[in-house]
Scaffold this motif. Structure first.
Motif, PDB file in Angstrom:
ATOM      1  N   ALA A 122     -23.494 -19.827 -55.074  1.00 14.96           N
ATOM      2  CA  ALA A 122     -23.920 -18.882 -56.433  1.00 14.96           C
ATOM      3  C   ALA A 122     -25.165 -20.037 -57.082  1.00 14.96           C
ATOM      4  N   GLU A 153     -28.395 -18.463 -54.780  1.00 15.12           N
ATOM      5  CA  GLU A 153     -28.584 -17.235 -55.029  1.00 15.12           C
ATOM      6  C   GLU A 153     -29.409 -16.821 -56.116  1.00 15.12           C
ATOM      7  N   TRP A 212     -31.348 -18.967 -46.825  1.00 17.51           N
ATOM      8  CA  TRP A 212     -30.981 -20.114 -47.662  1.00 17.51           C
ATOM      9  C   TRP A 212     -32.054 -19.927 -48.706  1.00 17.51           C
ATOM     10  N   ARG A 236     -32.906 -16.496 -49.883  1.00 11.46           N
ATOM     11  CA  ARG A 236     -31.963 -15.946 -50.865  1.00 11.46           C
ATOM     12  C   ARG A 236     -32.319 -16.006 -51.862  1.00 11.46           C
ATOM     13  N   LYS A 255     -32.584 -10.706 -48.322  1.00 17.55           N
ATOM     14  CA  LYS A 255     -31.627 -10.949 -47.260  1.00 17.55           C
ATOM     15  C   LYS A 255     -32.460 -12.172 -46.291  1.00 17.55           C
ATOM     16  N   THR A 281     -30.676  -9.818 -53.290  1.00 22.76           N
ATOM     17  CA  THR A 281     -29.287  -9.637 -52.855  1.00 22.76           C
ATOM     18  C   THR A 281     -28.727 -10.746 -54.364  1.00 22.76           C
ATOM     19  N   GLY A 282     -29.537 -11.580 -54.714  1.00 21.71           N
ATOM     20  CA  GLY A 282     -28.965 -12.860 -55.831  1.00 21.71           C
ATOM     21  C   GLY A 282     -29.439 -12.582 -57.226  1.00 21.71           C
TER      22      GLY A 282
END
Length: 495
Positions: free
Chosen positions: A75, A78, A159, A162, A167, A186-187
């Protein structure tokens, strides 16, 4: 100045020093593969002190492996590098502080000092996480690259994407919007980052690094081994190499190459279909009387037209006439002619346009034609419904001569008013004047002519300035190259 040191200044300096240690180590490792003992030991002390795993400092450990061992970090990665609003930043600072084990202190007098200290501690933690993902992505392995190394780099690049609020695969142009085609965050609470302001060249640079890794692979050997081929993750760079080398492959290697191309095509097509909204094609034909059935009843119009028959005494509306909606559509098919440059600089466009053409070809009453060219032109219309078969028939590379494609495109314009010609190229042609005059003639005929610099997920496009200026003067400016703009233009014309 003598005397007892100020604790607040000392604390702030400590946080700043820790953050600088992480970033100095990052720069040192990026420019020099050798370890610097002082920086390494200082960095280890920092990550251990703030409660992060030492694996963050191991260049051989992928972000995936770190997250698998420490799920709570997922988390934090993100949206890690997305510019946040004050509220979002405060929330993320609290989360980071909580993850680091820092608790707030009650009391009005100490609240501001405590909040400031937590903010600075969170910045140190963020510096450690940012350093990990940047080092893994931008410090590529030297020498020959294995399938496992490529797969690990692609995962780490995902990553990083992200962390930027996108994405996986989106910035690299690997999935037209992978993406998502549109850079929807997305994060970080679903924020949409302004990538053009944040890091303008991040997408193309990631694509360049990935292409370099693919070129250093012994791709034919990898494809011949089903186990190694199974480790490959399809990407635009990999698909380009496969399409260029497909004539030199056979047997198991060719079958594995086709499977990767098919998988990539399906992934991109799935994303593109979300952009091409389902709608009935063709304008309403009001010359055809509406069918007088209940489902076509226009209730609002019926009430409005009969308001003069309202009886206040009876509180009742008497309807003299019913009105129905027109549902018949014009049956003349809209013709879409896509001409795409398949020279070496336009690979991304070739893949995206082939898939996009197949999607539009599936819409009702849309007659799609596809032409690819370099110094020779190829009419791919018979295979336009199957982008996989279409790509296998392309021959990437070579020079550029748009006049050969124009010779195939012009006879297809039977009804200019119902025709749109999309021409995708960087327009670095050697027969500039004749080609532009042919394009201008299409525009004057009444057909809609749309020049596109490229069709990529990142929107990066390099266009010949000579053509760009003339298209602008003609009233048909070159699209920026982002696939979303092309989809919008086509839907506006076809619906």
């Amino acid at each position: 100045m003598t005397g007892q040191p100020n604790p607040e200044v000392t604390g702030d300096s400590a946080h700043d020093n820790r953050r600088q240690v992480m970033y100095w180590r990052l720069l040192a490792r990026l420019f020099d593969p050798e370890e610097h003992a002082a920086l390494e030991s200082a960095s280890l002390a920092v990550v251990e002190d703030i409660g992060l795993p030492a694996a963050l400092l191991d260049p051989q450990a992928s972000v995936d492996s770190v997250v698998q061992r420490h799920p709570g970090l997922a988390a934090e990665f993100e949206g890690l590098m997305v510019p946040a609003t004050d509220t979002g930043e405060a929330a993320r600072t609290d989360d980071a502080a909580e993850a680091a084990g820092t608790e707030g202190t009650e009391g009005t007098d100490d609240t501001d000092d405590t909040d400031d200290d937590r903010d600075r501690a969170a910045e140190v933690r963020r510096a450690a996480l940012v350093s990990k993902v940047l080092l893994n992505v931008f410090h590529s392995p030297p020498g020959a690259v294995s399938a496992g190394q490529l797969s690990r780099w692609q995962s780490d690049a995902g990553w990083l994407e992200r962390a930027l609020g996108c994405k996986p695969g989106e910035l690299r142009g690997g999935r037209a919007g992978g993406t998502g085609v549109s850079p929807t965050g997305t994060g970080g609470g679903g924020r949409t980052p302004d990538l053009s302001r944040l890091i303008p060249e991040i997408g193309p640079e990631l694509g360049s690094i990935e292409a370099g890794l693919v070129k250093r692979m012994r791709l034919r050997e990898v494809l011949a081994d089903p186990h190694l081929a199974g480790q490959l993750t399809p990407s635009m760079s990999l698909i380009e190499q496969l399409l260029r080398d497909k004539d030199n492959l056979s047997g198991v290697a060719l079958a594995n190459a086709k499977a990767l191309i098919r998988r990539f095509v399906d992934e991109v097509a799935e994303v593109l279909r979300t952009q091409v909204e389902k709608s009935t094609v063709g304008a309403l034909d009001r010359s055809v009387p509406p069918k007088r059935v209940f489902r076509n009843l226009d209730l609002d119009r019926t009430i409005w037209k009969n308001l003069t028959n309202w009886s206040p005494e009876e509180e009742r509306l008497y309807v003299d006439r019913l009105f129905y909606r027109h549902t018949a559509r014009r049956t003349t098919p809209q013709r879409l002619i896509v001409v795409v440059d398949q020279s070496g600089s336009m690979v991304d466009s070739m893949v995206n346009c082939t898939i996009l053409a197949s999607i539009f070809a599936g819409l009702p009453k849309v007659d799609v034609h596809l032409i690819a060219y370099d110094t020779q032109a190829l009419d791919l219309t018979p295979w336009v419904h199957d982008p996989f078969e279409t790509l296998l028939r392309t021959n990437l590379g070579g020079g550029t001569d748009g006049t050969v494609a124009m010779a195939l495109a012009q006879p297809k314009i039977a009804e200019p008013r119902n025709t749109v010609v999309v021409w995708i190229s960087d327009f670095y042609e050697w027969q500039t004047e004749p080609l532009f005059e042919s394009m201008a003639a299409i525009h004057r005929s009444g057909a809609k002519f749309i020049p596109v610099g490229s069709v990529t997920s990142s929107g990066r496009a390099s266009v010949n300035p000579w053509f760009r200026e003339r298209f602008k003067d003609q009233g048909t400016p070159v699209l920026s190259g982002h696939i979303r703009k092309l989809v919008h233009e086509l839907k506006t014309f076809l619906t």
